[in-house]
Design an enzyme around this catalytic site. Sequence first.
Site, mmCIF file in Angstrom:
data_model
loop_
_atom_site.group_PDB
_atom_site.id
_atom_site.type_symbol
_atom_site.label_atom_id
_atom_site.label_comp_id
_atom_site.label_asym_id
_atom_site.label_seq_id
_atom_site.Cartn_x
_atom_site.Cartn_y
_atom_site.Cartn_z
ATOM 1 N N SER A 145 40.983 42.079 52.602
ATOM 2 C CA SER A 145 41.238 43.521 52.620
ATOM 3 C C SER A 145 41.407 43.948 54.073
ATOM 4 O O SER A 145 40.968 43.229 54.993
ATOM 5 C CB SER A 145 40.027 44.246 52.014
ATOM 6 O OG SER A 145 40.033 45.614 52.364
ATOM 7 N N TYR A 158 30.974 45.869 50.616
ATOM 8 C CA TYR A 158 32.374 45.453 50.486
ATOM 9 C C TYR A 158 32.918 44.958 51.835
ATOM 10 O O TYR A 158 33.525 43.887 51.933
ATOM 11 C CB TYR A 158 33.195 46.629 49.962
ATOM 12 C CG TYR A 158 34.632 46.296 49.633
ATOM 13 C CD1 TYR A 158 34.976 45.701 48.421
ATOM 14 C CD2 TYR A 158 35.666 46.585 50.531
ATOM 15 C CE1 TYR A 158 36.297 45.407 48.114
ATOM 16 C CE2 TYR A 158 36.987 46.298 50.236
ATOM 17 C CZ TYR A 158 37.304 45.716 49.025
ATOM 18 O OH TYR A 158 38.616 45.428 48.720
HETATM 19 P P1 NAD Z 1 41.330 45.409 39.862
HETATM 20 O O1 NAD Z 1 40.051 46.086 39.562
HETATM 21 O O2 NAD Z 1 42.531 45.723 39.043
HETATM 22 O O3 NAD Z 1 41.160 43.815 39.839
HETATM 23 C C1 NAD Z 1 39.969 43.147 40.086
HETATM 24 C C2 NAD Z 1 39.791 42.148 38.972
HETATM 25 O O4 NAD Z 1 38.663 41.314 39.273
HETATM 26 C C3 NAD Z 1 39.508 42.826 37.622
HETATM 27 O O5 NAD Z 1 40.367 42.274 36.648
HETATM 28 C C4 NAD Z 1 38.054 42.457 37.330
HETATM 29 O O6 NAD Z 1 37.768 42.305 35.960
HETATM 30 C C5 NAD Z 1 37.950 41.134 38.062
HETATM 31 N N1 NAD Z 1 36.583 40.754 38.364
HETATM 32 C C6 NAD Z 1 35.620 41.514 38.954
HETATM 33 N N2 NAD Z 1 34.477 40.813 39.034
HETATM 34 C C7 NAD Z 1 34.726 39.587 38.488
HETATM 35 C C8 NAD Z 1 33.947 38.435 38.274
HETATM 36 N N3 NAD Z 1 32.661 38.384 38.632
HETATM 37 N N4 NAD Z 1 34.519 37.353 37.681
HETATM 38 C C9 NAD Z 1 35.840 37.397 37.321
HETATM 39 N N5 NAD Z 1 36.605 38.463 37.487
HETATM 40 C C10 NAD Z 1 36.071 39.558 38.067
HETATM 41 O O7 NAD Z 1 41.608 45.709 41.399
HETATM 42 P P2 NAD Z 1 42.649 45.059 42.418
HETATM 43 O O8 NAD Z 1 42.992 46.113 43.370
HETATM 44 O O9 NAD Z 1 43.724 44.345 41.711
HETATM 45 O O10 NAD Z 1 41.712 44.031 43.193
HETATM 46 C C11 NAD Z 1 42.049 42.664 43.387
HETATM 47 C C12 NAD Z 1 41.519 42.191 44.749
HETATM 48 O O11 NAD Z 1 42.222 42.908 45.772
HETATM 49 C C13 NAD Z 1 40.035 42.465 44.987
HETATM 50 O O12 NAD Z 1 39.465 41.346 45.656
HETATM 51 C C14 NAD Z 1 40.042 43.677 45.907
HETATM 52 O O13 NAD Z 1 38.894 43.739 46.727
HETATM 53 C C15 NAD Z 1 41.283 43.382 46.710
HETATM 54 N N6 NAD Z 1 41.826 44.568 47.390
HETATM 55 C C16 NAD Z 1 42.338 45.623 46.686
HETATM 56 C C17 NAD Z 1 42.834 46.732 47.371
HETATM 57 C C18 NAD Z 1 43.400 47.928 46.669
HETATM 58 O O14 NAD Z 1 43.646 48.953 47.340
HETATM 59 N N7 NAD Z 1 43.654 47.869 45.353
HETATM 60 C C19 NAD Z 1 42.800 46.745 48.770
HETATM 61 C C20 NAD Z 1 42.285 45.668 49.445
HETATM 62 C C21 NAD Z 1 41.796 44.577 48.756
#
Ligand code: NAD
Length: 261
Positions: A145, A158
């Site tokens: 991130s 986080y």
């Molecule tokens: P999202 O909530 O759609 O996806 C996260 C997924 O991880 C979900 O499907 C959830 O069920 C799964 N998950 C959570 N805990 C879990 C576990 N213990 N075991 C298996 N699966 C698990 O959100 P996203 O934005 O697609 O996030 C994906 C990644 O991107 C994350 O690591 C998040 O920190 C990172 N990220 C997202 C953003 C943003 O702005 N969306 C920015 C920076 C980083």
Amino acid sequence: MYDDLKGKVAVVTGASSGIGAAIIARFVKEGMKVVINYLREKDVADEMVRIIKKNHGDAIAIQGNIDKEKDNIILAKAAIDAFGDLDVWVNNAGHEKPFATHEMPLSEWQSVIDTNLTGVFLGSREALRYFVDKEKKGNIINMSSVHELIPWPTFAHYAASKGGVKLLTQTMAMEYAPMGIRINAIGPGAIDTPINSEKFADPDQRESVESLIPLGYIGTAHEIANVAAWLASAESSYVTGATIFADGGMTLYPSFQAGNG
Ligand code: NAD
């Protein structure tokens, strides 16, 4: 499109929504065989598999909590049993929930660290065990991130987890480079996914986030999947230990944009 990805086997964790689902869609477009790890959304993951197979792709869905050592072992075995190989492992799953640090319950701290950092270690370890055993020049991509760099009040757990992912990625990259194994991270900025859908539904909060992005808009999961495909492909053959920020310029200190400072 990247020709070398065709037929390769990829595991993506947390792949039933958001960025993970977009990476699956992109990998399938590249002709890769995919393993969709999901935590709770069985119906969604099964439907993804059904659609991929209907379009003559190869996919399986495997439930698993990536915090757990056993579930990561099962995930790797499922990929190898189903497709006979493993080439790319994407540690994407993650979560967050804000708390002032002095009010943050230990259970919340632990839960975020368990998934966002320990889960990355456990997934990487399974992939590395296979790559080392088979002398395979495999590829690991960790979803970090912008908060591996930018401090984020009320998200201490986080930011600490993503800061950890940065050095975990760099350390593993250095450790396994002699074997030709490449390990990189992606640092998304603000991306429109379920993790922050509530925040972005509020026009004021959306505008306030947009003001932090020099390119002026909140990114899409598809734009992150593009980076994942490039990192997985041989086009990025000389890149390891890097975090590729895909953030519309969020890490460029946008408050200095007007030339002040
Ligand atoms: P999202 O909530 O759609 O996806 C996260 C997924 O991880 C979900 O499907 C959830 O069920 C799964 N998950 C959570 N805990 C879990 C576990 N213990 N075991 C298996 N699966 C698990 O959100 P996203 O934005 O697609 O996030 C994906 C990644 O991107 C994350 O690591 C998040 O920190 C990172 N990220 C997202 C953003 C943003 O702005 N969306 C920015 C920076 C980083």
